[in-house]
Design a protein around this motif. Structure first.
Motif, PDB file in Angstrom:
ATOM      1  N   ASN A  63      -4.184   5.098   0.719  1.00  0.00           N
ATOM      2  CA  ASN A  63      -5.354   4.609   1.588  1.00  0.00           C
ATOM      3  C   ASN A  63      -6.044   3.576   0.759  1.00  0.00           C
ATOM      4  N   ARG A 101       0.836  -1.014   0.053  1.00  0.00           N
ATOM      5  CA  ARG A 101      -0.206   0.169  -0.171  1.00  0.00           C
ATOM      6  C   ARG A 101       0.878   1.380  -0.250  1.00  0.00           C
ATOM      7  N   GLY A 132      -8.326   2.867  -5.553  1.00  0.00           N
ATOM      8  CA  GLY A 132      -6.939   3.109  -4.883  1.00  0.00           C
ATOM      9  C   GLY A 132      -5.746   2.341  -5.470  1.00  0.00           C
TER      10      GLY A 132
END
Length: 799
Positions: A85, A36, A61
C-alpha cells in the motif's frame, strides 16, 4: 626506528580521532526506483557512507534492510522493502551515519516490475522487445535514441509516462509512439501534468507491433541521464474536474483527457486544508492528478457563460471556489457573484498550480461588464491574483480566459476567493545562493550544539509567536525564545548530551500565535530544489518536505563559544564580541564562523575566520540609532573542513544587551585657516546618566589636523575641542566630524558615537602682503639729434 614508528602511528590515530565526526554525502541511488509491494536491491553512491546506521524515509510504506557499506565509504548496498500500500511516486530519503545526515534524495515507487534497457537498441529496425505493464529503466547517452517494441490489439489503450527530470537531473525527455511503418501516432515532449516529463495515451488503431522512441529532446545526454518509462494499458487522464473541494467533504470528480473518455470518481477529502491531495485514476496509474482542499464550497460553471449576460450565477456567499473548463479556443467564462461593501478578498485564478495547461488571466468587472481590475501573471508564476476590496453592495462579475485564448477538454481552471485571515508558515532561509539543501539538517554532535534560523512568515496578523518541536531523539533538546511581533526570522539551538545515543529522525516544527485573540498555528514546510539550470540557475524541478531532519552524531573535534560581553551595546555604539574555539588535541584546522542572526538595528560582518591553530576571533557589533533595546540571544555557527568532511558546531546562546545611547549633540560650523588653532564646540543633550568620568574623542578630522580627547561627566553641558590645523591640512569643507564617547566599565568601555555631520571649513592661509616697491627715478630729458647741415650747391665754372 620502532619508537619513531609508534610515534607516527600515535599522531595518525590522534588525527583520525579528532576528525571522526564528519558530514556524509549522498550523490545517487541506482536503480532510481522500485515496484510497489516488492523488494528492490539498491546501491547508494556518495562519500563517507561507511558507518551508515539507517535510511530515513519521509513517507510511510518503505523501509531498508541489509545495509552493507563498502570499506572505502563510497557505496552502500541495501534492500528497500516497499509495502503493497505504499504511495506511488516520489519518496524522499536521507542516510544517517555516525557523522550526520546526507542531503535529501528521491527514490520512485511505481506499479510495475522493472525491465532494464539492453543495448544496442538505437535503430528503429532493431528495437528492444518489452512487455506491457512494465517500467523500463534506461539511460540516454549523448545523441542516443532508444527504441522499444510492444504488442497491442486494436482498441487497446497504450499509455506512456516517463520519469526523467523528476529523478533529480537536468534531463528533458522526448517520447513518441510510432507504428511499424515509422509514422508517429503520438508524441510528448513536455506536459502540463508533469512539466518536462511527458505523458501520452492513445487507443491502438490496429493490431500489431508499436515502436516507442525515447531520447533527450535536444539529443544531449550522458551516462547519468537515467529515465524510468512506464509502459502499459493504464488510464492516463491529464486533468481532474473540479480541481478541488471543501475539506472533509465527498467530492464527485471527472478525470479528463484519457483516450477512452472521462472517468468518474467519488473522492473523500481530508479534514484539513491542503494544496495537493493525490487522486489516482486506477491502481496502476503511475502518477496522480491532484486536488486542492479548501475551507470553502465549490461553484461550478454552467454553460453557456461566455459573456456578461450569460454569466453563471453563484448563489453561495464569498468565500467560494469557482471551477470551469475552457473547452475550446476563444472560450472565456463569466461568473456573477454578490459582495458587500468593504469586503476584501484575495482572488486567485489557478492553472499551473493544478497542473492544467491554462495560463489564466483574471478580471473583476462591475455588474454591467465594465472592467474594474485585471491580472495576468502574479507571484512569479503564470497564475493570476487580484487583491480586491469591493466598493459597494451588489453584484460583480469574474472573468477567466487563457492568456492566448486557447482551450481544450483538459483546460481546467479554479478561482479561489479567500479572506485575509491570519496565516502562519515556517521555512528556512537559503543559506547558500541557489542551494536550498545546505544546512537544512539539524545535526548536533555529542556534547555539542547546532544552531539554525527559521523564517516566520505571518500573514494578516503581527503578534508574538512561539515554536514547538516535539519528539526529538533521546538526549537531544532545543532552546529558542518568543519571536517578537514584526520579526521575520529567529534562531533555534539544538543540544546533544555527551551520552546521547547516535541516531536521527524526522520531527515536526510547529509555531503558534501567543495572542489569545489570534488563534493561528503554523507548520514547517521546506521547498527542495532538485534541478536548477540556465538561464540564471532557474528552478526546473522542485519538491518539498514538511518535517525537520535531526540527528545526534559522534563528537566533533572542536567547540565554539561566545564570551559574555562585559558591557552593553548602546544605540549608535560598537561592541566587540569575542568568539572562542576549544580544540581537541590533534585538531588545528581553520574555523569559519557565521553570525546567524542579529537583532533589529544591529550590523556585523557575516563571517569571520579563526586561523589554523588560533583560538579566538572578534565580531564588531554596530548598533544604529534605532536599534531595538532589550536583551537578545546571539548565536554563531562554526564550520571546519576536516580530512573526512565538513563538521558544524554552534555556540550556545549568549545575551547581548542593547541600551539607549547616553549623549547627542550637534557641532557648530567652525572655520579655521591652515596652520591655525581653533575651538570646536558641541552643545550636549543628555539622554541618560552615566557613572564617573568618560572620554570623548573627536573623529573624522581632515589630514594633519589633530585634537586631544576631552574628559566629561554626566553634568557636562558642552564639549570644546582644541583643534590644531596644520599648514598642510587640505582646504575646503570637511563634513565627517563626529564624537566617540568611551565610558570605562568592567575593565573595558561602553562605546557610543554621536554628533555626526560636524563641519570644519579650512581656508587657505592668507598670502603676506608684498613690500612696497621704491618710486622710480625721473627719466633724463632726451636730446634731439642734430639736424644735418644743408650743403650749398657747388658752383660749376662755366666754360
Amino acid at each position: 626506528m620502532n619508537s619513531f614508528r609508534i610515534t607516527i602511528l600515535a599522531l595518525f590515530a590522534a588525527c583520525i580521532g579528532a576528525a571522526e565526526a564528519a558530514s556524509p554525502a549522498l550523490n545517487n541511488i541506482l536503480p532510481r526506483g522500485g515496484q510497489r509491494g516488492q523488494e528492490t536491491p539498491v546501491t547508494f553512491y556518495g562519500e563517507r557512507l561507511g558507518d551508515t546506521k539507517e535510511v530515513i524515509f519521509y513517507d510511510s510504506g518503505i523501509t531498508a534492510k541489509n545495509l552493507a557499506p563498502a570499506e572505502d565509504g563510497k557505496t552502500l548496498k541495501a534492500t528497500l522493502v516497499v509495502a503493497p500500500n505504499a504511495p506511488l511516486g516520489e519518496h524522499q530519503l536521507r542516510l544517517q551515519t555516525k557523522g550526520g545526515l546526507t542531503y535529501v534524495r528521491s527514490f520512485w515507487i511505481g506499479p510495475f516490475a522493472a525491465v532494464a534497457e539492453k543495448e544496442p537498441n538505437n535503430e528503429f529496425e532493431s528495437p528492444q522487445a518489452v512487455p506491457t505493464n512494465h517500467t523500463i529503466e534506461g539511460v540516454a547517452a549523448n545523441e542516443d535514441v532508444d527504441y522499444y517494441q510492444i504488442e497491442a490489439k486494436k482498441g487497446d489503450r497504450i499509455s506512456l509516462e516517463v520519469e526523467a527530470i523528476r529523478l533529480g537531473q537536468m534531463f528533458d525527455p522526448y517520447i513518441a509512439l510510432l507504428n511499424k511503418d515509422r509514422f508517429e501516432i503520438a508524441i510528448s515532449d513536455d506536459s502540463a501534468l508533469n512539466r518536462q516529463d511527458g505523458v501520452l495515451s492513445i487507443v491502438a488503431p490496429e493490431d500489431g507491433p508499436y515502436i516507442i522512441e525515447v531520447r533527450e529532446s535536444s539529443y544531449k545526454g550522458n551516462n547519468n541521464y537515467r529515465y524510468r518509462l512506464h509502459v502499459g494499458n493504464f488510464p492516463r487522464p491529464t486533468a481532474i474536474y473540479p480541481a478541488g473541494g471543501k475539506a472533509g467533504s465527498e467530492l464527485n470528480v471527472t478525470l479528463l483527457g484519457d483516450p477512452k473518455g472521462p472517468i468518474k470518481q467519488k473522492v473523500k477529502l481530508p479534514g484539513a486544508e491542503a494544496e495537493t491531495h493525490d487522486t489516482f485514476a486506477a491502481p496502476n496509474t503511475p502518477s496522480p492528478n491532484t486536488l486542492r482542499v479548501s475551507a470553502f464550497d465549490n461553484a461550478l460553471e454552467v454553460e453557456p457563460n461566455n459573456d456578461a449576460k450569460s454569466a453563471t450565477k453563484v448563489d453561495k456567499p464569498l468565500p467560494v471556489a469557482l471551477n470551469g473548463i475552457l473547452e475550446k479556443d476563444g472560450d472565456q467564462d463569466f461568473f456573477r457573484i454578490t459582495a458587500k461593501k468593504g469586503q476584501k478578498f484575495r482572488v486567485r485564478a489557478l492553472g499551473k498550480a493544478i497542473n492544467s495547461p491554462v495560463d489564466p488571466t483574471l478580471a473583476i468587472l462591475d455588474k454591467d461588464g465594465k472592467q474594474l481590475q485585471s491580472n495576468d501573471d502574479a507571484d512569479g508564476g503564470a497564475d493570476s491574483r487580484i487583491d480586491y476590496t469591493f466598493p459597494e453592495d451588489g453584484e460583480y462579475l469574474i472573468r477567466v480566459r487563457d492568456m492566448l485564448l486557447r482551450g481544450g477538454e483538459d483546460f481546467v481552471y479554479r478561482v479561489e476567493t479567500k479572506t485575509f485571515s491570519p496565516e502562519l508558515t515556517l521555512t528556512m532561509p537559503e543559506f547558500e545562493r541557489r542551494n536550498n539543501q545546505i544546512r537544512k539538517a539539524m545535526v548536533a554532535h555529542q556534547g555539542n550544539r547546532y544552531a539554525t534560523v527559521v523564517n516566520v512568515n505571518r500573514k494578516n496578523f503581527n503578534s508574538e509567536v512561539a515554536f514547538d518541536i516535539p519528539g526529538l531523539p533521546k538526549g537531544m533538546t532545543w532552546k529558542s525564545g518568543k519571536v517578537p511581533p514584526g520579526m521575520t526570522s529567529f534562531p533555534i539551538v539544538f543540544y546533544a548530551a555527551a551520552d546521547a545515543p547516535i541516531g536521527g529522525k524526522l520531527v515536526d516544527l510547529n509555531a503558534r500565535s501567543l495572542d489569545e485573540k489570534v488563534k493561528v498555528e503554523g507548520k514547517y514546510s521546506q521547498p527542495v530544489d532538485f534541478v536548477r539550470g540556465n538561464p540564471n540557475q532557474a528552478i526546473y524541478y522542485e519538491s518539498a518536505n514538511d518535517r525537520l531532519p535531526v540527528a545526534v552524531a559522534e563528537p566533533a573535534p572542536y567547540k565554539i563559544d561566545i564570551e559574555k560581553p562585559a558591557v552593553p551595546l548602546v544605540q549608535n555604539g560598537v561592541l566587540p564580541l569575542k568568539v572562542k574555539v576549544t580544540r581537541n588535541e590533534g585538531f588545528d584546522g581553520k574555523v569559519l564562523v557565521r553570525m546567524l542572526w542579529k537583532s533589529p538595528g544591529i550590523s556585523a560582518n557575516p563571517t569571520i575566520t579563526i586561523a589554523e591553530g588560533k583560538n579566538e576571533g572578534l565580531y564588531n557589533l554596530t548598533a544604529n540609532g534605532e536599534a531595538k533595546t532589550g536583551d537578545w540571544n546571539y548565536v554563531v555557527l562554526a564550520e571546519s573542513d576536516t580530512p573526512k568532511g565538513k563538521v558544524y558546531a554552534s555556540s550556545d546562546f549568549q545575551t547581548v544587551t542593547v541600551e539607549p545611547g547616553f549623549l547627542s549633540g550637534k557641532f557648530e560650523l567652525t572655520t579655521a585657516e591652515q596652520g591655525q588653532t581653533v575651538n570646536l564646540v558641541c552643545p550636549l543633550e543628555k539622554a541618560r546618566d552615566f557613572e564617573g568620568k568618560a572620554s570623548v574623542t573627536l573623529l573624522g578630522l581632515p589630514a594633519k589636523a589633530t585634537a586631544e580627547p576631552v574628559q566629561i561627566t554626566k553634568d557636562t553641558k558642552e564639549l570644546k575641542f582644541t583643534v590644531k590645523v596644520d599648514p598642510e591640512t587640505p582646504k575646503g569643507q570637511h563634513k565627517n566630524l563626529y564624537c566617540q564617547l568611551s565610558i570605562p566599565k568592567n575593565n573595558t568601555s561602553i562605546v557610543q558615537s554621536f554628533a555626526r555631520g560636524g563641519i570644519l571649513r579650512v581656508d587657505p592661509k592668507p598670502e603676506p602682503e608684498p613690500e612696497p616697491k621704491p618710486a622710480p627715478k625721473p627719466a633724463a630729458a632726451e636730446k634731439k639729434p642734430a639736424e644735418p647741415k644743408k650743403e650749398e650747391p657747388k658752383k660749376v665754372a662755366s666754360k
